[in-house]
Write a protein that holds these residues in place. Structure first.
Motif, PDB file in Angstrom:
ATOM      1  N   ALA A   9       3.589  69.100 -37.100  1.00 56.65           N
ATOM      2  CA  ALA A   9       2.637  68.847 -38.183  1.00 56.65           C
ATOM      3  C   ALA A   9       1.600  67.841 -37.705  1.00 56.65           C
ATOM      4  O   ALA A   9       1.939  66.867 -37.025  1.00 56.65           O
ATOM      5  CB  ALA A   9       3.355  68.314 -39.423  1.00 56.65           C
ATOM      6  N   VAL A  20      12.259  73.396 -38.641  1.00 54.09           N
ATOM      7  CA  VAL A  20      12.287  74.341 -39.759  1.00 54.09           C
ATOM      8  C   VAL A  20      13.704  74.898 -39.850  1.00 54.09           C
ATOM      9  O   VAL A  20      14.155  75.624 -38.962  1.00 54.09           O
ATOM     10  CB  VAL A  20      11.271  75.476 -39.552  1.00 54.09           C
ATOM     11  CG1 VAL A  20      11.333  76.467 -40.707  1.00 54.09           C
ATOM     12  CG2 VAL A  20       9.859  74.913 -39.400  1.00 54.09           C
ATOM     13  N   ILE A  33      10.894  76.814 -50.488  1.00 52.88           N
ATOM     14  CA  ILE A  33      10.497  75.966 -49.353  1.00 52.88           C
ATOM     15  C   ILE A  33      10.469  74.520 -49.834  1.00 52.88           C
ATOM     16  O   ILE A  33       9.773  74.184 -50.798  1.00 52.88           O
ATOM     17  CB  ILE A  33       9.122  76.367 -48.796  1.00 52.88           C
ATOM     18  CG1 ILE A  33       9.138  77.817 -48.313  1.00 52.88           C
ATOM     19  CG2 ILE A  33       8.713  75.439 -47.652  1.00 52.88           C
ATOM     20  CD1 ILE A  33       7.801  78.314 -47.777  1.00 52.88           C
ATOM     21  N   PRO A  37       5.943  70.445 -48.848  1.00 58.85           N
ATOM     22  CA  PRO A  37       4.907  71.396 -48.422  1.00 58.85           C
ATOM     23  C   PRO A  37       3.693  71.331 -49.344  1.00 58.85           C
ATOM     24  O   PRO A  37       3.828  71.071 -50.539  1.00 58.85           O
ATOM     25  CB  PRO A  37       5.601  72.742 -48.535  1.00 58.85           C
ATOM     26  CG  PRO A  37       6.557  72.557 -49.678  1.00 58.85           C
ATOM     27  CD  PRO A  37       7.009  71.117 -49.608  1.00 58.85           C
ATOM     28  N   ASP A  38       2.498  71.600 -48.812  1.00 56.00           N
ATOM     29  CA  ASP A  38       1.336  71.743 -49.686  1.00 56.00           C
ATOM     30  C   ASP A  38       1.233  73.203 -50.111  1.00 56.00           C
ATOM     31  O   ASP A  38       2.102  74.027 -49.782  1.00 56.00           O
ATOM     32  CB  ASP A  38       0.060  71.252 -48.991  1.00 56.00           C
ATOM     33  CG  ASP A  38      -0.451  72.215 -47.915  1.00 56.00           C
ATOM     34  OD1 ASP A  38       0.314  73.098 -47.502  1.00 56.00           O
ATOM     35  OD2 ASP A  38      -1.608  72.065 -47.485  1.00 56.00           O
ATOM     36  N   VAL A  41       1.427  75.960 -47.433  1.00 57.43           N
ATOM     37  CA  VAL A  41       2.773  76.178 -46.889  1.00 57.43           C
ATOM     38  C   VAL A  41       3.638  76.898 -47.904  1.00 57.43           C
ATOM     39  O   VAL A  41       4.401  77.810 -47.565  1.00 57.43           O
ATOM     40  CB  VAL A  41       3.419  74.835 -46.482  1.00 57.43           C
ATOM     41  CG1 VAL A  41       4.808  75.081 -45.891  1.00 57.43           C
ATOM     42  CG2 VAL A  41       2.548  74.097 -45.473  1.00 57.43           C
ATOM     43  N   SER A  42       3.520  76.533 -49.165  1.00 58.96           N
ATOM     44  CA  SER A  42       4.313  77.199 -50.210  1.00 58.96           C
ATOM     45  C   SER A  42       3.979  78.673 -50.312  1.00 58.96           C
ATOM     46  O   SER A  42       4.853  79.514 -50.573  1.00 58.96           O
ATOM     47  CB  SER A  42       4.065  76.518 -51.560  1.00 58.96           C
ATOM     48  OG  SER A  42       4.496  75.172 -51.538  1.00 58.96           O
ATOM     49  N   LEU A  68      11.781  71.807 -44.334  1.00 61.29           N
ATOM     50  CA  LEU A  68      10.901  71.303 -43.281  1.00 61.29           C
ATOM     51  C   LEU A  68      11.215  69.828 -43.070  1.00 61.29           C
ATOM     52  O   LEU A  68      10.905  68.988 -43.917  1.00 61.29           O
ATOM     53  CB  LEU A  68       9.432  71.486 -43.680  1.00 61.29           C
ATOM     54  CG  LEU A  68       9.035  72.912 -44.136  1.00 61.29           C
ATOM     55  CD1 LEU A  68       7.585  72.936 -44.589  1.00 61.29           C
ATOM     56  CD2 LEU A  68       9.264  73.915 -43.010  1.00 61.29           C
ATOM     57  N   LYS A  74       4.201  64.938 -45.245  1.00 61.32           N
ATOM     58  CA  LYS A  74       3.546  66.058 -45.914  1.00 61.32           C
ATOM     59  C   LYS A  74       3.189  67.146 -44.905  1.00 61.32           C
ATOM     60  O   LYS A  74       2.640  66.864 -43.835  1.00 61.32           O
ATOM     61  CB  LYS A  74       2.291  65.589 -46.639  1.00 61.32           C
ATOM     62  CG  LYS A  74       1.691  66.681 -47.525  1.00 61.32           C
ATOM     63  CD  LYS A  74       0.574  66.151 -48.403  1.00 61.32           C
ATOM     64  CE  LYS A  74       0.060  67.260 -49.306  1.00 61.32           C
ATOM     65  NZ  LYS A  74      -1.023  66.792 -50.207  1.00 61.32           N
ATOM     66  N   LYS A  75       3.519  68.387 -45.250  1.00 60.84           N
ATOM     67  CA  LYS A  75       3.246  69.534 -44.366  1.00 60.84           C
ATOM     68  C   LYS A  75       2.031  70.295 -44.892  1.00 60.84           C
ATOM     69  O   LYS A  75       2.000  70.712 -46.043  1.00 60.84           O
ATOM     70  CB  LYS A  75       4.457  70.478 -44.300  1.00 60.84           C
ATOM     71  CG  LYS A  75       5.832  69.797 -44.223  1.00 60.84           C
ATOM     72  CD  LYS A  75       5.978  68.868 -43.069  1.00 60.84           C
ATOM     73  CE  LYS A  75       7.405  68.347 -42.912  1.00 60.84           C
ATOM     74  NZ  LYS A  75       7.959  67.651 -44.077  1.00 60.84           N
ATOM     75  N   GLU A  76       1.052  70.481 -44.037  1.00 60.72           N
ATOM     76  CA  GLU A  76      -0.182  71.167 -44.415  1.00 60.72           C
ATOM     77  C   GLU A  76      -0.519  72.230 -43.386  1.00 60.72           C
ATOM     78  O   GLU A  76      -0.258  72.065 -42.201  1.00 60.72           O
ATOM     79  CB  GLU A  76      -1.349  70.170 -44.502  1.00 60.72           C
ATOM     80  CG  GLU A  76      -1.139  69.055 -45.507  1.00 60.72           C
ATOM     81  CD  GLU A  76      -2.175  67.942 -45.350  1.00 60.72           C
ATOM     82  OE1 GLU A  76      -2.998  68.037 -44.409  1.00 60.72           O
ATOM     83  OE2 GLU A  76      -2.163  67.004 -46.151  1.00 60.72           O
ATOM     84  N   PHE A  80       2.874  77.109 -40.224  1.00 58.24           N
ATOM     85  CA  PHE A  80       4.331  77.100 -40.436  1.00 58.24           C
ATOM     86  C   PHE A  80       4.888  78.511 -40.672  1.00 58.24           C
ATOM     87  O   PHE A  80       6.106  78.697 -40.670  1.00 58.24           O
ATOM     88  CB  PHE A  80       4.691  76.206 -41.629  1.00 58.24           C
ATOM     89  CG  PHE A  80       4.463  74.743 -41.374  1.00 58.24           C
ATOM     90  CD1 PHE A  80       5.422  73.970 -40.732  1.00 58.24           C
ATOM     91  CD2 PHE A  80       3.278  74.137 -41.767  1.00 58.24           C
ATOM     92  CE1 PHE A  80       5.204  72.621 -40.497  1.00 58.24           C
ATOM     93  CE2 PHE A  80       3.047  72.788 -41.529  1.00 58.24           C
ATOM     94  CZ  PHE A  80       4.016  72.034 -40.888  1.00 58.24           C
TER      95      PHE A  80
END
Length: 506
Positions: A9, A20, A33, A37-38, A41-42, A68, A74-76, A80
């Motif tokens: 990330a 993951v 998920i 996730p943002d 990602v969702s 994750l 935060k995953k953006e 992914f």
């Protein structure tokens, strides 16, 4: 059993390793998920579901949980998709090796194809630092990923290609000779050249000094005197990028989505011309999800502000800290991100609201109060951070119609600039900087020494012009650049005198 796939990330222009984890339980069919996730990602749930089915594999009929980790970051982004799909396929019994040194990056289309994603260079660079030795990316990102030396890069067109890689059809590794690529693609064909600029010898010399030392410069002159044209010509005398600079710049443009598809490496210094209606966030970066602003996109290059006094004062004032520190820190409630911002600020302005103060042919119609209010938009602390200020007069009729005399071309000026930059690179090899403008207080004392006669002259100048400590240091840095252009090992009195001439016009 929980299956894992490795990815990364982005955090600013750096990245961190992400695991993951996929778990399938045979009860209510759904996919969840978790792990901060943002929305992009969702939304991977639908893309991954269709991509797996349309690639000839079966999707689990039970409950699929994707985690994750670490979950507090935060995953953006859409990259992914591929590691999520790999984790699910492992749970379905597809033969993919459990290899802790292998990572996956990529967005999936509904038919299983792999699409280009942003930020691949910093992602792969971070993965390499965390011990990853193999990475799978979309084919369009393969050359960019291969810029990271010491890691095997495999570019794939389809999810099925990656699965087949481990059985019957290995994917060829992508490699690139960075130094050769940088040398071959450092295009020196510029649209604007100083040979097309008539007269203005003093201004050209000032821009040459600015380019040689990476100094900030402000040009003041009547409309049509050539300020904007000369600012555009400045790009043609800047030295080529060093490898370290090119990689750092490529990271910035990669996460911003501004890299050209056919050019994975930034090979020319950026020139960013910003309109005066630009917002504060547009200049320094920011937003709910912080992104680089113009000062970061101009890193190691030029940020040109035409009609500088027309910018809102609060926008100009936010430049003060980046100009001093060479970086910008964007702080939000949830995180704080640091972006590099070592750029040359080039400003252009009229001397007064009507533009004709001091003009020999047209009389100024502005009152003293209007002139003072107009100039006060540039604060003292901001002007303190500008190394050169030059007044550019209107060309005379003789200079305009003179077609016989040719101006010096940019190529010749660039030769002198490159030579001066090489002197600085050798001098500061152990200091972690590239140019004289980057010197801090300790380094100024070490590298900008003057003899007793010059020191006495500087003392008198400091008293006469009421120089602040910052201005005094900037005069020494400017003198050091002038000395480098003259190929002088030591700063001489004439170098300091010339530097003061440019500063005295503030």
């Amino acid at each position: 059993m929980v299956s894992k796939a490795i990815t990364a990330a982005n955090i600013g222009i750096n990245s961190c390793k992400i695991e993951v984890e996929a778990d399938v339980s045979y009860n209510n069919p759904m996919m969840i998920i978790v792990g901060l996730p943002d929305s992009s990602v969702s939304e991977a749930k639908e893309r991954v579901h269709s991509a797996i089915k349309n690639s000839g594999f079966s999707f689990p009929t039970g409950k699929v949980i994707i985690n994750l980790a670490p979950a507090d970051i935060k995953k953006e982004g859409t990259h992914f998709d591929l590691p999520i799909a790999i984790g699910i396929l492992k749970e379905q019994g597809v033969e993919i090796p459990e290899d802790e040194t292998m990572a996956f990056i990529g967005e999936l289309s509904l038919d299983g194809g792999l699409r280009r994603v942003n930020g691949v260079l910093p992602l792969v660079s971070g993965l390499k630092d965390s011990g990853i030795t193999k990475v799978f990316v979309p084919e369009e990102n393969a050359k960019e990923a291969a810029l990271v030396q010491g890691i095997d890069v495999y570019g794939a067109k389809h999810l099925g290609d990656i699965i087949n890689h481990f059985s019957e059809a290995p994917i060829c590794k992508t490699s690139i000779d960075i130094n050769k690529y940088l040398e071959e693609n450092a295009n020196t064909d510029y649209t604007f050249d100083f040979k097309d600029v008539k007269g203005q010898q003093k201004a050209k010399k000032a821009l040459e000094i600015a380019a040689a030392g990476g100094h900030n410069i402000l040009m003041s002159g009547t409309p049509g005197s050539g300020k904007t044209l000369m600012a555009k010509c400045l790009a043609s005398i800047l030295p080529p990028l060093e490898l370290q600079e090119a990689l750092e710049l490529t990271k910035i443009y990669s996460i911003s989505g501004l890299l050209q598809n056919d050019n994975p490496l930034m090979t020319k210094r950026p020139y960013r011309a910003v309109h005066h209606t630009a917002s504060q966030n547009g200049i320094i970066g920011g937003g709910s999800t912080p992104k680089p602003g113009e000062i970061t996109l101009a890193h190691r290059g030029v940020l040109f502000l035409d009609e500088m006094v027309e910018f809102p004062r609060q926008v100009l004032e936010v430049l003060r800290q980046p100009l001093e520190d060479g970086e910008v820190v964007i702080s939000r409630a949830k995180n704080s991100i640091k972006y590099p911002a070592k750029f040359m600020l080039v400003g252009a302005m009229n001397p007064c609201p009507c533009g004709y103060l001091g003009d020999k042919e047209k009389e100024c119609t502005c009152s003293e109060f209007q002139i003072q209010r107009y100039r006060s938009k540039l604060s003292g602390p901001l002007l303190d951070r500008i190394d050169l200020v030059i007044n550019i007069p209107r060309l005379t009729t003789e200079e305009l119609i003179n077609t016989r005399s040719e101006s010096e071309p940019s190529a010749k000026i660039r030769e002198r600039v490159v030579k001066a930059r090489k002197i600085q690179a050798n001098r500061y090899a152990q200091e972690g900087i590239f140019t004289n403008s980057e010197l801090n207080g300790r380094q100024v004392k070490k590298f900008c020494k003057v003899d007793d006669k010059t020191s006495e002259f500087l003392k008198l100048a400091a008293q006469k012009y009421q120089l602040s400590g910052r201005k005094f240091d900037r005069i020494l840095k400017l003198s050091r650049t002038i000395a480098d252009l003259a190929e002088s090992e030591n700063i001489q009195l004439e170098h300091v005198t010339l530097a003061l001439q440019y500063r005295a016009e503030i």
